[in-house]
Design a protein around this motif. Structure first.
Motif, PDB file in Angstrom:
ATOM      1  N   ASP A 239       0.212   5.412  -6.274  1.00  0.00           N
ATOM      2  CA  ASP A 239      -0.245   5.230  -7.435  1.00  0.00           C
ATOM      3  C   ASP A 239      -0.332   6.768  -8.128  1.00  0.00           C
ATOM      4  OD1 ASP A 239      -2.366   5.606  -9.938  1.00  0.00           O
ATOM      5  OD2 ASP A 239      -2.256   3.159  -9.614  1.00  0.00           O
ATOM      6  N   ALA A 240       0.565   6.879  -9.046  1.00  0.00           N
ATOM      7  CA  ALA A 240       0.646   8.315  -9.780  1.00  0.00           C
ATOM      8  C   ALA A 240      -0.578   8.863 -10.118  1.00  0.00           C
ATOM      9  CB  ALA A 240       1.544   8.490 -10.853  1.00  0.00           C
ATOM     10  N   ALA A 241      -1.478   8.029 -10.767  1.00  0.00           N
ATOM     11  CA  ALA A 241      -2.742   8.608 -11.201  1.00  0.00           C
ATOM     12  C   ALA A 241      -3.846   9.059 -10.366  1.00  0.00           C
ATOM     13  CB  ALA A 241      -3.271   7.574 -12.465  1.00  0.00           C
ATOM     14  N   THR A 242      -3.766   8.258  -9.321  1.00  0.00           N
ATOM     15  CA  THR A 242      -4.975   8.493  -8.384  1.00  0.00           C
ATOM     16  C   THR A 242      -4.464   8.990  -6.962  1.00  0.00           C
ATOM     17  OG1 THR A 242      -4.815   6.164  -7.466  1.00  0.00           O
ATOM     18  CG2 THR A 242      -6.232   6.264  -9.382  1.00  0.00           C
ATOM     19  N   ASP A 243      -3.141   8.949  -6.757  1.00  0.00           N
ATOM     20  CA  ASP A 243      -2.480   9.610  -5.520  1.00  0.00           C
ATOM     21  C   ASP A 243      -3.040   8.691  -4.294  1.00  0.00           C
ATOM     22  OD1 ASP A 243      -0.959  11.285  -4.299  1.00  0.00           O
ATOM     23  OD2 ASP A 243      -2.394  12.688  -3.769  1.00  0.00           O
ATOM     24  N   VAL A 244      -3.196   7.258  -4.826  1.00  0.00           N
ATOM     25  CA  VAL A 244      -3.650   6.240  -3.454  1.00  0.00           C
ATOM     26  C   VAL A 244      -2.300   5.821  -3.274  1.00  0.00           C
ATOM     27  CG1 VAL A 244      -4.927   4.167  -3.377  1.00  0.00           C
ATOM     28  CG2 VAL A 244      -6.011   6.016  -4.653  1.00  0.00           C
ATOM     29  N   GLN A 245      -2.310   5.609  -1.620  1.00  0.00           N
ATOM     30  CA  GLN A 245      -1.086   4.959  -1.166  1.00  0.00           C
ATOM     31  C   GLN A 245      -1.279   3.282  -1.277  1.00  0.00           C
ATOM     32  OE1 GLN A 245      -0.479   4.024   3.232  1.00  0.00           O
ATOM     33  NE2 GLN A 245       0.632   6.006   2.943  1.00  0.00           N
ATOM     34  N   ILE A 246      -0.046   2.784  -1.910  1.00  0.00           N
ATOM     35  CA  ILE A 246      -0.071   1.109  -2.216  1.00  0.00           C
ATOM     36  C   ILE A 246       0.631   0.672  -1.188  1.00  0.00           C
ATOM     37  CG2 ILE A 246       0.997  -0.499  -3.787  1.00  0.00           C
ATOM     38  CD1 ILE A 246       0.393   1.530  -6.067  1.00  0.00           C
ATOM     39  N   TRP A 247       1.601   1.295  -0.764  1.00  0.00           N
ATOM     40  CA  TRP A 247       2.614   0.712   0.370  1.00  0.00           C
ATOM     41  C   TRP A 247       3.054   1.820   1.242  1.00  0.00           C
ATOM     42  CZ3 TRP A 247       7.822   1.593   0.732  1.00  0.00           C
ATOM     43  CH2 TRP A 247       8.491   1.076   1.790  1.00  0.00           C
ATOM     44  N   ALA A 248       3.458   1.613   2.371  1.00  0.00           N
ATOM     45  CA  ALA A 248       3.909   2.453   3.451  1.00  0.00           C
ATOM     46  C   ALA A 248       4.769   1.804   4.501  1.00  0.00           C
ATOM     47  CB  ALA A 248       3.123   3.826   3.925  1.00  0.00           C
ATOM     48  N   GLU A 249       5.863   2.537   4.960  1.00  0.00           N
ATOM     49  CA  GLU A 249       6.449   1.817   6.061  1.00  0.00           C
ATOM     50  C   GLU A 249       7.524   2.954   6.625  1.00  0.00           C
ATOM     51  OE1 GLU A 249       6.762  -0.302   8.892  1.00  0.00           O
ATOM     52  OE2 GLU A 249       6.434  -1.836   7.276  1.00  0.00           O
ATOM     53  N   ARG A 250       7.794   2.648   7.985  1.00  0.00           N
ATOM     54  CA  ARG A 250       8.516   3.598   8.812  1.00  0.00           C
ATOM     55  C   ARG A 250       9.553   2.698   9.373  1.00  0.00           C
ATOM     56  NH1 ARG A 250       6.163   7.049  13.883  1.00  0.00           N
ATOM     57  NH2 ARG A 250       6.563   5.026  14.719  1.00  0.00           N
ATOM     58  N   PHE A 251      10.806   2.969   9.259  1.00  0.00           N
ATOM     59  CA  PHE A 251      11.985   2.268   9.754  1.00  0.00           C
ATOM     60  C   PHE A 251      12.566   3.116  10.715  1.00  0.00           C
ATOM     61  CE2 PHE A 251      11.183   1.361   5.497  1.00  0.00           C
ATOM     62  CZ  PHE A 251      11.115  -0.080   5.386  1.00  0.00           C
ATOM     63  N   ASP A 252      12.727   2.734  12.106  1.00  0.00           N
ATOM     64  CA  ASP A 252      13.453   3.180  13.117  1.00  0.00           C
ATOM     65  C   ASP A 252      14.696   2.343  13.533  1.00  0.00           C
ATOM     66  OD1 ASP A 252      12.345   5.827  14.228  1.00  0.00           O
ATOM     67  OD2 ASP A 252      10.452   4.499  14.269  1.00  0.00           O
ATOM     68  N   ARG A 253      15.799   2.649  12.951  1.00  0.00           N
ATOM     69  CA  ARG A 253      16.931   1.907  13.138  1.00  0.00           C
ATOM     70  C   ARG A 253      18.049   2.567  13.680  1.00  0.00           C
ATOM     71  NH1 ARG A 253      15.985  -2.373   9.519  1.00  0.00           N
ATOM     72  NH2 ARG A 253      13.857  -2.983   9.536  1.00  0.00           N
ATOM     73  N   THR A 254      19.471   1.822  13.943  1.00  0.00           N
ATOM     74  CA  THR A 254      20.812   2.460  14.218  1.00  0.00           C
ATOM     75  C   THR A 254      21.280   2.790  12.769  1.00  0.00           C
ATOM     76  OG1 THR A 254      21.980   0.633  14.292  1.00  0.00           O
ATOM     77  CG2 THR A 254      20.788   1.459  16.308  1.00  0.00           C
TER      78      THR A 254
END
Length: 588
Positions: A239-254
């Protein structure tokens, strides 16, 4: 009067500061540093105003300046004002908030004006001067934001290359651009343009500041680590106004899963923003120009080489693209890129190149995807730079390209050339300036728009544009000193800006670097003509008029860059030779 450069340093580093001040002054830049204060001046007030007014604040980092609260405060203010140009004069740990800011390492610099890192620093400072000289206007992105206030507005920051290899930058940039394109298909979402997003590359800016500047509600950022066939991509939506994370993910693939990862990120962003995607939007997000990961990676590499504009990379671009279309014969963007590179080689009569190959590649791109703007632009280029330079035949392709995508860089660039040749300078300026805005590093539109301003007699605008061209060329030449395309416009800028001796010195050097490049020789001839040096210009033109295409000869006949020497006997004789050759070829 405001200084060009404000020097921020610790008093114990005064000798180093003096070396920088003298070197900047030798470059024609005005410098403010505290030794210029007169006795009785109000130190804090004068310093604060100078800091605020300077176009570039050069902070000299050393263990002593890092410990100085004054230097830290000045650096923070400059970062906030977007005037910060940090320099390392001694190895040290910078304040943590500046660790991710790109910093020139001049810890071993002894004042040598030919040092590449120093030249890059000067180019960076000149870039700040160019930006400061421009009138402040609402950006297209801000204007679009005002009209889309009811939509979530997302900025996709360039994903950080974590591979440990600078040459892998093309891959992380390509992933970012594809996500921007994917989310751009969502009607309920407003996405900041690619060129505006990439203007934040390598910079550390607070999310709240970005939110205010671009009127964005959300920011997507991430990183890419590629090792062999393995790829790790992390992404988070804030969220740009609050710098709060809304979603996050890490992808380890080929690498085979790269397209699926991009789809998942785009879908996850839409879901996090609670947007309902229509079936057509889902199809658009998952639609790819290729499903071959190897072809995709090679294409990203070739596209990055094309964006540097280096002429010596064109044969490599052709080889890579030919391999790409072997891997996937239906990869339309690769065919279009192949056509663009082949066209330039053919125009310069490089051995093994053929304009018919370029036209065939552009045709193939159009057959695969008639709605690809780059394919229409490539056909306009191939037709317009062929033996007759039939720009009129390419005009319908240009019109289609610009209708399909008004932000197509290649279409805007070629449209500028088309109009400047016909002395339609207002239109040429419009398209060249648009191309400059679309690619903040591109040197060709920056150099060519000068000619259009000169054609209109707008002296002040021509000088301002030439300073911008000089800054862009210096930035490229600091990394690649034999960049022939940048060299031609660089010498031309020096000539326009009155640096005659330096222009002649660099012209001689450029011929030595690339003795067989006809386009370079022609651009250098135009630069010598600006100096009124008809003999030097004709020496260069003599080498190419017997070799260039008929269309190129016609360009020489109308090019306003040569107007200052048209009445000189040597140039008159050269034009008579040109006329005779055109008549002979027409008769045959």
């Amino acid at each position: 009067m405001a200084a060009d450069v404000f020097l921020s340093y610790n008093r114990e580093d005064q000798a180093a500061a003096q070396r920088f001040a003298e070197a900047f002054t030798a470059q024609g830049l005005s410098v403010w540093w505290d030794v210029t204060l007169r006795s009785g001046d109000a130190y804090d007030q004068i310093t604060e105003q100078a800091l605020k007014d300077a176009a570039a604040v050069v902070v000299l980092w050393s263990p002593r300046s890092v410990a100085s609260r004054w230097v830290r405060a000045e650096a923070t203010a400059a970062d906030r004002n977007k005037t910060l140009v940090p320099v390392m004069i001694e190895q040290c740990d910078r304040p943590i908030m500046f660790e991710l800011t790109q910093t020139a390492d001049l810890s071993q610099w002894n004042g040598n004006g030919e040092d590449r890192t120093w030249q890059a620093l000067v180019a960076d400072v000149r870039q700040r001067l160019t930006l400061a000289a421009k009138p402040i206007e609402p950006s297209p992105d801000a204007t679009a934001a005002a009209g889309a206030a009811d939509k979530p507005r997302v900025l996709i920051l360039p994903f950080i290359n974590m591979s440990g290899e600078a040459e892998q930058e093309y891959f992380s940039d390509g992933v970012t651009e594809d996500i921007i394109t994917d989310l751009g298909h969502v009607a309920a979402l407003s996405v900041v343009s690619r060129n505006m997003a990439f203007s934040y590359k390598g910079k550390t800016v607070a999310t709240a500041e970005i939110a205010r500047a671009l009127k964005v509600s959300h920011i997507l950022e991430g990183s890419v680590r590629k090792t062999g066939n393995r790829v790790r991509i992390t992404a988070q939506l804030l969220d740009a106004a609050t710098d709060v994370q809304i979603w996050a993910e890490r992808f380890d693939r080929t690498l085979d899963d790269i397209f699926a990862i991009q789809d998942e990120i785009s879908m996850a962003v839409a879901a996090a923003l609670k947007l309902h995607l229509a079936p057509a939007e889902k199809r658009a997000i998952s639609q790819r120009a290729t499903s071959n990961p190897q072809a995709y990676e090679l294409f990203l590499m070739a596209r990055q080489f094309e964006r540097t504009g280096s002429e010596r990379m064109k044969p490599l671009i052709v080889r890579i693209c030919r391999r790409v279309v072997e891997l996937d014969p239906d990869f339309a963007p690769a065919w279009a890129l192949l056509a663009l590179a082949e066209t330039e080689l053919a125009q310069r009569s490089v051995a093994g190149s053929d304009i018919e190959l370029a036209i065939a590649a552009a045709k193939r791109a159009l057959e695969i995807d008639p709605n690809l703007a780059e394919a229409h632009a490539a056909m306009a280029e191939a037709v317009g730079r062929g033996p007759t330079m039939d720009l009129a035949a390419g005009e319908p392709y240009l019109e289609t390209a610009l209708r399909l995508d008004p932000d197509c860089y290649e279409a805007n660039l070629h449209a500028g050339y088309f109009h400047v040749m016909q002395a339609r300078y207002d239109e040429a300026i419009r398209y060249f300036e648009k191309a400059c805005a679309l690619d903040p590093d591109a040197y060709r539109p920056a150099g060519m728009v000068v000619q259009a301003y000169q054609g209109k007699g707008e002296h002040d605008n021509a000088l301002a544009a030439e300073r911008r061209s000089l800054a862009r060329c210096e930035k490229l030449l600091a990394v690649e000193p034999d960049h022939s395309g940048a060299l031609g416009f660089f010498v031309s800028a020096l000539a326009t800006l009155g640096e005659a001796d330096r222009a002649r010195e660099w012209a001689s050097r450029a011929v030595l670097f690339d003795p067989d490049n006809m386009r370079l020789h022609y651009n250098l001839a135009c630069a010598m003509a600006k100096l009124g040096d008809a003999d030097a210009a004709c020496d260069l033109l003599d080498r190419i008029v017997g070799e260039v295409t008929r269309g190129w000869l016609q360009w020489i006949q109308s090019d306003n860059s040569l107007d200052l020497i048209r009445d000189h006997p040597r140039f008159v004789a050269l034009m008579e030779r040109t006329d005779a050759r055109l008549l002979a070829e027409a008769a045959s």
